[in-house]
Design a protein around this motif. Structure first.
Motif, PDB file in Angstrom:
ATOM      1  N   ALA A 236       0.828  -1.207   0.000  1.00  0.00           N
ATOM      2  CA  ALA A 236       0.000   0.000   0.000  1.00  0.00           C
ATOM      3  C   ALA A 236       0.861   1.255   0.000  1.00  0.00           C
ATOM      4  O   ALA A 236       0.529   2.247  -0.663  1.00  0.00           O
ATOM      5  CB  ALA A 236      -0.932  -0.017   1.209  1.00  0.00           C
ATOM      6  N   SER A 237       1.963   1.216   0.732  1.00  0.00           N
ATOM      7  CA  SER A 237       2.879   2.367   0.759  1.00  0.00           C
ATOM      8  C   SER A 237       3.448   2.627  -0.624  1.00  0.00           C
ATOM      9  O   SER A 237       3.518   3.776  -1.089  1.00  0.00           O
ATOM     10  CB  SER A 237       4.011   2.117   1.759  1.00  0.00           C
ATOM     11  OG  SER A 237       3.519   1.972   3.077  1.00  0.00           O
ATOM     12  N   ARG A 238       3.869   1.556  -1.272  1.00  0.00           N
ATOM     13  CA  ARG A 238       4.408   1.683  -2.630  1.00  0.00           C
ATOM     14  C   ARG A 238       3.352   2.270  -3.575  1.00  0.00           C
ATOM     15  O   ARG A 238       3.635   3.180  -4.363  1.00  0.00           O
ATOM     16  CB  ARG A 238       4.867   0.314  -3.125  1.00  0.00           C
ATOM     17  CG  ARG A 238       5.232   0.250  -4.605  1.00  0.00           C
ATOM     18  CD  ARG A 238       6.460   1.026  -4.926  1.00  0.00           C
ATOM     19  NE  ARG A 238       6.865   0.819  -6.310  1.00  0.00           N
ATOM     20  CZ  ARG A 238       7.740   1.566  -6.946  1.00  0.00           C
ATOM     21  NH1 ARG A 238       8.329   2.574  -6.326  1.00  0.00           N
ATOM     22  NH2 ARG A 238       8.071   1.316  -8.186  1.00  0.00           N
ATOM     23  N   GLY A 239       2.126   1.765  -3.471  1.00  0.00           N
ATOM     24  CA  GLY A 239       1.072   2.273  -4.329  1.00  0.00           C
ATOM     25  C   GLY A 239       0.788   3.742  -4.091  1.00  0.00           C
ATOM     26  O   GLY A 239       0.610   4.522  -5.035  1.00  0.00           O
ATOM     27  N   HIS A 240       0.758   4.145  -2.827  1.00  0.00           N
ATOM     28  CA  HIS A 240       0.493   5.550  -2.516  1.00  0.00           C
ATOM     29  C   HIS A 240       1.613   6.442  -3.041  1.00  0.00           C
ATOM     30  O   HIS A 240       1.354   7.494  -3.637  1.00  0.00           O
ATOM     31  CB  HIS A 240       0.335   5.730  -1.012  1.00  0.00           C
ATOM     32  CG  HIS A 240       0.005   7.132  -0.609  1.00  0.00           C
ATOM     33  ND1 HIS A 240      -1.207   7.721  -0.881  1.00  0.00           N
ATOM     34  CD2 HIS A 240       0.740   8.082   0.034  1.00  0.00           C
ATOM     35  CE1 HIS A 240      -1.219   8.960  -0.421  1.00  0.00           C
ATOM     36  NE2 HIS A 240      -0.046   9.204   0.130  1.00  0.00           N
ATOM     37  N   LEU A 241       2.844   6.028  -2.822  1.00  0.00           N
ATOM     38  CA  LEU A 241       3.960   6.851  -3.286  1.00  0.00           C
ATOM     39  C   LEU A 241       4.043   6.877  -4.803  1.00  0.00           C
ATOM     40  O   LEU A 241       4.441   7.897  -5.384  1.00  0.00           O
ATOM     41  CB  LEU A 241       5.270   6.335  -2.659  1.00  0.00           C
ATOM     42  CG  LEU A 241       5.360   6.583  -1.148  1.00  0.00           C
ATOM     43  CD1 LEU A 241       6.514   5.811  -0.540  1.00  0.00           C
ATOM     44  CD2 LEU A 241       5.491   8.068  -0.847  1.00  0.00           C
ATOM     45  N   ASN A 242       3.655   5.799  -5.448  1.00  0.00           N
ATOM     46  CA  ASN A 242       3.573   5.829  -6.915  1.00  0.00           C
ATOM     47  C   ASN A 242       2.593   6.878  -7.390  1.00  0.00           C
ATOM     48  O   ASN A 242       2.805   7.556  -8.401  1.00  0.00           O
ATOM     49  CB  ASN A 242       3.139   4.463  -7.444  1.00  0.00           C
ATOM     50  CG  ASN A 242       4.307   3.538  -7.712  1.00  0.00           C
ATOM     51  OD1 ASN A 242       5.455   3.917  -7.561  1.00  0.00           O
ATOM     52  ND2 ASN A 242       3.999   2.312  -8.076  1.00  0.00           N
ATOM     53  N   SER A 243       1.481   7.016  -6.648  1.00  0.00           N
ATOM     54  CA  SER A 243       0.467   7.995  -7.051  1.00  0.00           C
ATOM     55  C   SER A 243       0.959   9.419  -6.886  1.00  0.00           C
ATOM     56  O   SER A 243       0.375  10.345  -7.453  1.00  0.00           O
ATOM     57  CB  SER A 243      -0.808   7.784  -6.238  1.00  0.00           C
ATOM     58  OG  SER A 243      -0.672   8.251  -4.896  1.00  0.00           O
TER      59      SER A 243
END
Length: 247
Positions: A236-243
């Motif tokens: 989830a952290s990776r996904g948020h930072l990707n956004s």
């Protein structure tokens, strides 16, 4: 984000102890392109081999061992894992950040290590918690006072969450520290000292503002104690930072 997103491996320390190679594979599979070891002296050759096989870079490592082991041995391990940046993540008594004399002693320690590190092609940095932030000298946090005493080559790895817990306006702090900051620990949670951390983006931290305040710094996810499944939180952290990649 110019550098690949990194993970501080302290986040998965228990899992690493059980299955290092498998955990590193899961980290790479989640899309993290770099890792930050918390102890480079643990099988550095084997660690580097696995990281290379997985395409994980190791630009930076914590190096608490420099405070209690023979430095030459530690620097050899740092070189073996491939890091050029080595961070002291603690080990200085909290009280040293409450007086100017204590800050001077801390600066002498870090500057001395930096002098030795230079011969090995390594730069020394310091990582904060809340106790380097809470003490103030006028309008400045203790970490800012320390920065003014450090040799130019000594950098800061700012733990953005602990800086907020210590009372800092983190984007403003990063702006004042400027180019001294080469790396950020990006974490999230409810904003107190005791509660477990959450996935980045699921807590109270103003993550976009924090990242925008230090756009050139390495972004390193770290969850000291995670609420829920740690790998789900890392995904989830990776996904948020990707956004937020444009931040």
């Amino acid at each position: 984000m110019t550098n690949p997103l990194a993970l501080q491996l302290y986040t998965v320390r228990d899992q690493l102890a059980a299955d290092r190679d498998g955990v590193l594979g899961r980290v790479a599979g989640l899309g993290y392109g770099a890792v930050e070891p918390f102890d480079p002296t643990t099988d550095p050759e084997g660690f580097r081999r696995v990281a290379d096989d997985l395409g994980l870079s190791v630009p930076i490592t914590h190096a608490y061992a420099l405070l209690d082991q023979e430095p030459a041995k530690v620097f050899d391990a740092i070189a073996t894992v491939g890091a050029e940046l080595a961070v002291i993540p603690g080990g200085v008594p909290h009280e040293e950040f409450t007086t100017r004399d204590g800050l001077a002693r801390t600066a002498d320690l870090l500057n001395g290590l930096a002098g030795r590190a230079a011969a090995h092609g390594v730069r020394i940095g310091y990582h904060n918690h809340w106790w380097e932030i809470e003490p103030r000298f006028g309008e400045r946090h203790a970490l800012e006072e320390l920065a003014g005493l450090l040799a130019p080559e000594v950098f800061l790895e700012v733990d953005t969450y602990w800086a907020a817990v210590g009372g800092a306006d983190v984007p403003a702090l990063l702006g004042r520290l400027g180019d001294r900051v080469l790396a950020l620990h990006v974490k999230d949670g409810p904003g107190d000292k005791e509660s477990p951390h959450t996935a980045v983006g699921a807590g109270v931290m103003p993550v976009p503002d924090v990242l925008a305040a230090a756009p050139g710094a390495w972004r390193i996810v770290e969850l000291d104690h995670c609420a829920g499944d740690v790998f789900e939180a890392l995904a989830a952290s990776r996904g948020h930072l990707n956004s937020l990649e444009g931040v």
